[in-house]
Scaffold this active site. Structure first.
Site, mmCIF file in Angstrom:
data_model
loop_
_atom_site.group_PDB
_atom_site.id
_atom_site.type_symbol
_atom_site.label_atom_id
_atom_site.label_comp_id
_atom_site.label_asym_id
_atom_site.label_seq_id
_atom_site.Cartn_x
_atom_site.Cartn_y
_atom_site.Cartn_z
ATOM 1 N N LYS A 80 -9.633 -2.928 8.355
ATOM 2 C CA LYS A 80 -8.620 -2.310 8.675
ATOM 3 C C LYS A 80 -9.108 -1.749 10.430
ATOM 4 O O LYS A 80 -9.710 -0.852 10.974
ATOM 5 C CB LYS A 80 -8.076 -1.358 7.876
ATOM 6 C CG LYS A 80 -6.713 -0.416 8.645
ATOM 7 C CD LYS A 80 -6.942 0.341 7.678
ATOM 8 C CE LYS A 80 -5.979 1.542 8.196
ATOM 9 N NZ LYS A 80 -5.579 2.853 6.896
ATOM 10 N N GLU A 88 0.910 -1.470 0.554
ATOM 11 C CA GLU A 88 0.062 -0.163 0.421
ATOM 12 C C GLU A 88 0.608 1.515 -0.620
ATOM 13 O O GLU A 88 1.749 1.659 0.674
ATOM 14 C CB GLU A 88 -0.857 -0.070 1.630
ATOM 15 C CG GLU A 88 -1.330 1.603 1.696
ATOM 16 C CD GLU A 88 -2.063 1.536 3.033
ATOM 17 O OE1 GLU A 88 -2.405 2.440 3.560
ATOM 18 O OE2 GLU A 88 -2.539 0.493 3.600
#
Length: 218
Positions: free
Chosen positions: A141, A52
């Site tokens: 998350k 990411e």
């Protein structure tokens, strides 16, 4: 009254095959385009397959483009700190396949899914977790994890569909993996403990291997 079925029904996470290879998301906040591929190679050598690049990094889309060109479908690549629909569109045009955001925004999650991306939104409460799943999130998350405890994750697990993949993110260190795993963590997002601006690719590789060892320790 007949109870309706929602997207909250448990289904295997689309992130699961990637987490099975290595249960970590490399968060490369602050990386520059010139560093992106060398650091990506270092992560590859350590077996990490999810990367990411947060959008508050310098020229983040350029870094994503270079990583995409180098690794293609061999890694699950995307952007973090995504907040706008047009950022999702830019990711899709580059061929990236992962959208990570720090918050629960059902419209953003739905747009990512409609654009063919996996969605990994930030969530911290039962309301946010279930709203994210109803919007189509592929995993959750738990953010910021350093404000919570493994006990909080265990409590959330009691109300989440059993197959929901949950990844604590924020303040995660190699020595802290075991209690989170015992509470039900399926993987982790690793940020400044792995990479910070100026850290060499060799050092990133060493740190990634340290996390691998911690995960595989009994």
């Amino acid at each position: 009254m007949t109870e309706t079925t929602t997207s909250r029904v448990a289904t295997p996470s689309a992130l699961a095959p990637w987490l099975a290879r290595a249960p970590f998301v490399a968060i490369l906040r602050g990386i520059t385009p010139d560093e992106a591929v060398p650091v990506g190679e270092a992560l590859w050598s350590a077996g990490w397959r999810i990367v990411e690049v947060p959008l508050n990094s310098p020229d983040a889309f350029v870094s994503i483009e270079r990583l995409q060109r180098r690794f293609g479908d061999a890694i699950l690549l995307g952007a973090g700190t995504v907040r706008r629909l047009h950022e999702v569109d830019a990711l899709a045009r580059l061929g990236a396949r992962l959208m990570v955001c720090p918050h629960t925004d059902p419209a953003l999650i739905a747009h990512a899914k409609a654009s063919g991306l996996l969605a990994l939104p930030g969530a911290a409460t039962a309301s946010e977790c279930l709203s994210a799943l109803d919007a189509g999130a592929d995993a959750l998350k738990l953010f910021p994890a350093d404000m919570f405890s493994p006990a909080a994750l265990a409590a959330l697990r009691a109300v989440l569909p059993g197959s929901t993949a949950v990844l604590p993110v924020g303040g995660i260190r190699a020595e802290r993996l075991t209690p989170w795993r015992a509470a039900g963590a399926d993987g982790f997002g690793i940020g400044s403990a792995l990479y910070r601006p100026g850290r060499s690719a060799d050092e990133v590789a060493r740190i990634a291997h340290r996390f691998n060892l911690a995960w595989n320790s009994p």
